[in-house]
Enzyme design. Structure first.
Site, PDB file in Angstrom:
ATOM      1  N   GLU A  58       0.836  -1.203   0.000  1.00  0.00           N
ATOM      2  CA  GLU A  58       0.000   0.000   0.000  1.00  0.00           C
ATOM      3  C   GLU A  58       0.876   1.260   0.000  1.00  0.00           C
ATOM      4  O   GLU A  58       1.813   1.365   0.796  1.00  0.00           O
ATOM      5  CB  GLU A  58      -0.893  -0.041   1.245  1.00  0.00           C
ATOM      6  CG  GLU A  58      -1.797   1.158   1.437  1.00  0.00           C
ATOM      7  CD  GLU A  58      -2.593   1.075   2.736  1.00  0.00           C
ATOM      8  OE1 GLU A  58      -3.532   1.867   2.896  1.00  0.00           O
ATOM      9  OE2 GLU A  58      -2.270   0.211   3.581  1.00  0.00           O
ATOM     10  N   LYS A 127      -9.122   2.943  -2.243  1.00  0.00           N
ATOM     11  CA  LYS A 127      -9.423   2.246  -0.985  1.00  0.00           C
ATOM     12  C   LYS A 127     -10.837   2.587  -0.528  1.00  0.00           C
ATOM     13  O   LYS A 127     -11.254   3.743  -0.555  1.00  0.00           O
ATOM     14  CB  LYS A 127      -8.406   2.651   0.082  1.00  0.00           C
ATOM     15  CG  LYS A 127      -8.453   1.849   1.372  1.00  0.00           C
ATOM     16  CD  LYS A 127      -7.276   2.221   2.261  1.00  0.00           C
ATOM     17  CE  LYS A 127      -7.205   1.388   3.528  1.00  0.00           C
ATOM     18  NZ  LYS A 127      -5.997   1.703   4.334  1.00  0.00           N
ATOM     19  N   CYS A 183      -5.689  -2.870   2.321  1.00  0.00           N
ATOM     20  CA  CYS A 183      -5.511  -2.972   3.778  1.00  0.00           C
ATOM     21  C   CYS A 183      -6.818  -3.099   4.555  1.00  0.00           C
ATOM     22  O   CYS A 183      -7.384  -4.175   4.643  1.00  0.00           O
ATOM     23  CB  CYS A 183      -4.683  -1.782   4.274  1.00  0.00           C
ATOM     24  SG  CYS A 183      -3.917  -2.118   5.892  1.00  0.00           S
ATOM     25  N   SER A 376      -8.021 -61.573   9.310  1.00  0.00           N
ATOM     26  CA  SER A 376      -7.112 -62.290   8.415  1.00  0.00           C
ATOM     27  C   SER A 376      -5.656 -62.203   8.836  1.00  0.00           C
ATOM     28  O   SER A 376      -4.819 -62.965   8.347  1.00  0.00           O
ATOM     29  CB  SER A 376      -7.240 -61.718   7.004  1.00  0.00           C
ATOM     30  OG  SER A 376      -6.732 -60.395   6.965  1.00  0.00           O
ATOM     31  N   GLY A 377      -5.339 -61.270   9.727  1.00  0.00           N
ATOM     32  CA  GLY A 377      -3.937 -61.007  10.041  1.00  0.00           C
ATOM     33  C   GLY A 377      -3.347 -59.964   9.113  1.00  0.00           C
ATOM     34  O   GLY A 377      -2.150 -59.683   9.166  1.00  0.00           O
ATOM     35  N   GLY A 378      -4.213 -59.374   8.267  1.00  0.00           N
ATOM     36  CA  GLY A 378      -3.793 -58.299   7.375  1.00  0.00           C
ATOM     37  C   GLY A 378      -4.223 -56.947   7.886  1.00  0.00           C
ATOM     38  O   GLY A 378      -4.808 -56.808   8.973  1.00  0.00           O
ATOM     39  N   THR A 488     -14.684 -54.964   6.507  1.00  0.00           N
ATOM     40  CA  THR A 488     -13.277 -54.561   6.637  1.00  0.00           C
ATOM     41  C   THR A 488     -12.717 -53.921   5.378  1.00  0.00           C
ATOM     42  O   THR A 488     -11.628 -53.363   5.402  1.00  0.00           O
ATOM     43  CB  THR A 488     -12.407 -55.780   7.002  1.00  0.00           C
ATOM     44  OG1 THR A 488     -12.504 -56.761   5.958  1.00  0.00           O
ATOM     45  CG2 THR A 488     -12.870 -56.404   8.313  1.00  0.00           C
ATOM     46  N   CYS A 499     -12.314 -56.081  -4.927  1.00  0.00           N
ATOM     47  CA  CYS A 499     -13.154 -56.713  -3.917  1.00  0.00           C
ATOM     48  C   CYS A 499     -14.138 -57.621  -4.640  1.00  0.00           C
ATOM     49  O   CYS A 499     -14.671 -57.270  -5.687  1.00  0.00           O
ATOM     50  CB  CYS A 499     -13.890 -55.678  -3.068  1.00  0.00           C
ATOM     51  SG  CYS A 499     -14.744 -54.397  -4.008  1.00  0.00           S
ATOM     52  N   SER A 672     -23.427 -47.645 -13.532  1.00  0.00           N
ATOM     53  CA  SER A 672     -22.591 -48.849 -13.501  1.00  0.00           C
ATOM     54  C   SER A 672     -22.082 -49.241 -14.875  1.00  0.00           C
ATOM     55  O   SER A 672     -21.163 -50.061 -14.985  1.00  0.00           O
ATOM     56  CB  SER A 672     -23.374 -50.019 -12.889  1.00  0.00           C
ATOM     57  OG  SER A 672     -23.675 -49.750 -11.534  1.00  0.00           O
TER      58      SER A 672
END
Length: 695
Positions: A58, A127, A183, A376-378, A488, A499, A672
């Protein structure tokens, strides 16, 4: 067209960015010639760095602290002469300059911003709000914008547009339409820039002097960030620095560049020398956010009268699109996981609590006190189990009400089944193990699959029989025990269609991981281990994080249970760290593949170093453009062409972040049977080689 695009692929302007700059020159009070020289020098530097616009403080040509000297004709004339030098320089500089100076009009004096480019004065903006309190006495020297009676003003032998309601639009970059305020204008309840944004301004510029006071810098930063967020715009804020009079005030030269509430760049304070602050503003992102947030359009309609007051001034300026111009902007490699440790911990805490609260509400409203979950342990099932544990704690129910089952199949490794057993033990849930191989063999025999006859044929039927058997067991166990099945599957798998339709990673009674991507789940599990949020062993959780991601449905070389799995998920669908990056910018912003690839190269290219968000590995994976294009192609085809039918019927699950979800009841509704043609065509515009078209 393709070759032409290849040549400019690595230029940021091609992808809807604009490089902008904020300048803080060293100046002298009441010495316009000196100040003009400093202004021109900084403008040249900004142009050399590829900026298209540079804003100065300014009253920067005179200095803000001239007080009653502003009414001296000698100073006024000197400011106009200084402006003439800047206008002449602009004829050879391909950059828009916005400078501050006192301007005379119809016997009044105005505190103005002057917009200059291409040897022309494009507009003069007075201004609107003059502070006359505390240390400020602007009404003593200046008149506010609404006192102006003329719409043009004569300066440097030119007639220029004059008024507070001017917008400036670059013909070569139509998304860059900017507005200038000064400003105090941004400190009032409804800043002029608010209406300017509704009139189409995407970049808001503030020429400020703003003295230094204790605590003021933080407030200024919040003010600018909030205005940029409220207006869905970029906001450039200048401030006076070294050289202003210290008779009654001090000056810190704080400059800021924000975009939609995010601080892109901030200058150091109390710097002695002239300096520039740069940022690459994503104009397309701003445009798409306004398009997505339909209440923005409603605001435009409600304030149409104010927006109609604005006049658009065309700016004819060529952009440097023929040469490579790398992105001067930090692009997070992991957009779902902040790299800053404090923000990362905050993100993990919030996501985890959202998941827990959502499950608590579902159990409370359904009257159910038990859950069934396959472990699953994953990675994914581990995190879902951790959410279940915390939910039971909050409901004051025993963790034994979590009925957890690990169900080894033909390719389950010794590592994952051991991890599942240990995890269930440390969580304290009701743990059980069901070997699904006998029921799978029965199913394969019933349908006449060759495997039941002794042939080692591991086709999709062989895989899905295992996945289906696990899901069937879980739902029947839920019926038996009066429980609900906890899903999950995560957001990344759903995006890529990784999936099996109608089974556990796709279908459940409630899926707590539905909108959490793989990269974030990985860190959430690590975060739970570090914080002890559910009292689980950090050792087993870390082992799970380090486990190769695999569906474990096809036996490896050893064959049978305990052999190494033949499948590595990321060998088929690409690395999750890159596909989550692609997902974020495709789902959240709808960017074209060419822009996603440009951003990915900025984040993951071999010219950059980076780290996984937990701070491990200062140098981690890097991808050249060829790898980025290849994996983006996998993502686009799977996301747009082959996977939507799986997303159209997903179970309930909480949305956890602004990064989006794929629920048809939330962020994503799509047919889809759509084609991926337009996205694949845009993908082909990306240069083929790692170095083609790049700097």
């Amino acid at each position: 067209m393709k070759n032409l695009f290849s040549n400019c692929f690595s230029n940021l302007y091609t992808h809807g960015f604009a490089r902008v700059a904020v300048a803080t020159p060293h100046l002298r009070v009441a010495d316009p010639a000196f100040n003009a020289a400093e202004t021109i020098a900084l403008a040249r530097q900004a142009h050399a760095q590829g900026a298209v616009l540079v804003a100065f403080p300014e009253l920067g040509l005179s200095a803000y602290t001239c007080e009653d000297l502003f009414h001296q004709r000698a100073l006024q004339d000197a400011c106009e002469a200084a402006l003439a030098q800047i206008v002449a320089e602009s004829a050879v500089l391909g950059i828009v300059m916005i400078v501050g100076m006192p301007v005379r009009s119809q016997h009044l004096l105005f505190n103005c911003a002057v917009v200059v480019a291409g040897g022309r004065i494009l507009g003069v903006v007075p201004k609107s709000f003059l502070p006359n309190y505390g240390e400020f006495y602007e009404s003593r020297q200046f008149s506010p914008a609404d006192c102006a009676r003329e719409t043009t003003v004569a300066l440097c032998g030119q007639q220029a547009r004059f008024g507070a309601c001017l917008l400036f639009e670059l013909a070569a970059l139509p998304l860059l339409r900017f507005h200038v305020e000064i400003c105090e204008d941004v400190w009032v309840p409804i800043p002029p820039s608010s209406f300017a944004a509704l009139a189409g301004a995407t970049v808001l510029v503030n020429l400020s002097a703003s003295n230094a006071l204790v605590g003021k810098a933080g407030y200024r930063r919040q003010l600018v960030q909030q205005q940029s967020a409220r207006c869905i715009a970029a906001y450039l804020y200048t401030s006076a620095g070294n050289g202003e009079s210290s008779t009654d005030m001090a000056w810190d030269g704080q400059s800021l560049i924000c975009e939609n509430g995010e601080l892109l760049a901030q200058s150091g304070r109390f710097q002695g020398d002239s300096h520039l602050l740069f940022a690459d503003v994503d104009l397309e992102r701003l445009s798409r956010e306004r398009m997505r947030q339909t209440t923005y359009a409603q605001s435009m309609q409600r304030h149409a009268g104010e927006a109609a007051k604005f006049e658009v001034v065309a700016v004819d300026l060529a952009l440097a699109q023929g040469r490579p111009l790398a992105l001067m902007r930090h692009v997070e490699r992991f957009p779902y996981v902040p790299s800053d440790p404090a923000r990362r911990d905050e993100r993990c805490t919030e996501v985890y609590n959202i998941q827990v609260q959502a499950l608590v509400q579902r159990l409370a409203s359904s009257g159910m006190k038990k859950v069934v979950i396959g472990v699953s342990g994953g990675l994914d099932s581990t995190h879902a189990l951790l959410v279940c544990a915390r939910a039971m704690d909050k409901l004051a129910l025993p963790r034994a009400n979590i009925l957890a089952y690990t169900m080894p199949g033909f390719a389950t490794s010794e590592r994952t089944v051991a991890q599942a057993r240990e995890l269930m033990a440390v969580i304290g849930c009701s743990a059980a193990e069901i070997d699904i191989r006998p029921s799978c063999i029965q199913m394969l025999a019933d349908i006449g699959h060759p495997y039941a006859g002794g042939e080692e044929i591991y086709d999709v039927t062989f895989e899905n029989v295992q996945a289906g058997e696990r899901t069937s067991h879980l739902f029947r166990l839920a019926n038996l025990h009066g429980a609900i099945v906890i899903g999950t599957g995560d957001l990344s798998e759903l995006a890529l269609g990784w999936c099996t339709y109608g089974v556990g990673d796709h279908m459940s009674h409630y899926n707590v991981n539905a909108s959490v991507p793989k990269t974030l789940i990985s860190h959430l599990v690590r975060w739970v281990a570090e914080t002890g949020a559910v009292g689980a062993s950090s050792q087993v959780l870390q082992q799970i994080v380090d486990t190769e991601i695999s569906p474990e449905l096809v036996p490896g070389k050893k064959g049978g249970q305990g052999g190494e799995p033949a499948q590595k998920t990321q060998d088929v669908i690409g690395p999750y760290e890159l596909q989550d990056f692609n997902l974020y910018y495709t789902l959240r912003y709808g960017f074209a593949p060419t822009k996603v690839a440009f951003l990915a190269l900025a984040a993951w290219g071999d010219r950059n170093s980076g780290s996984w968000p937990n701070g491990e590995h200062v140098e981690r994976n890097q991808y050249d453009l060829a790898a980025i294009k290849r994996n983006l192609g996998i993502f686009l085809y799977r996301f747009f062409k082959t996977s939507q039918f799986k997303r159209s019927c997903v179970p309930n699950g909480p949305k956890v972040g602004t990064g989006g979800s794929l629920s048809p009841r939330g962020d994503w509704r799509a047919p889809s049977d759509s084609e991926a043609t337009v996205w694949m065509a845009d993908l082909e515009r990306i240069p083929h080689g790692a170095d083609e078209g790049l700097a």
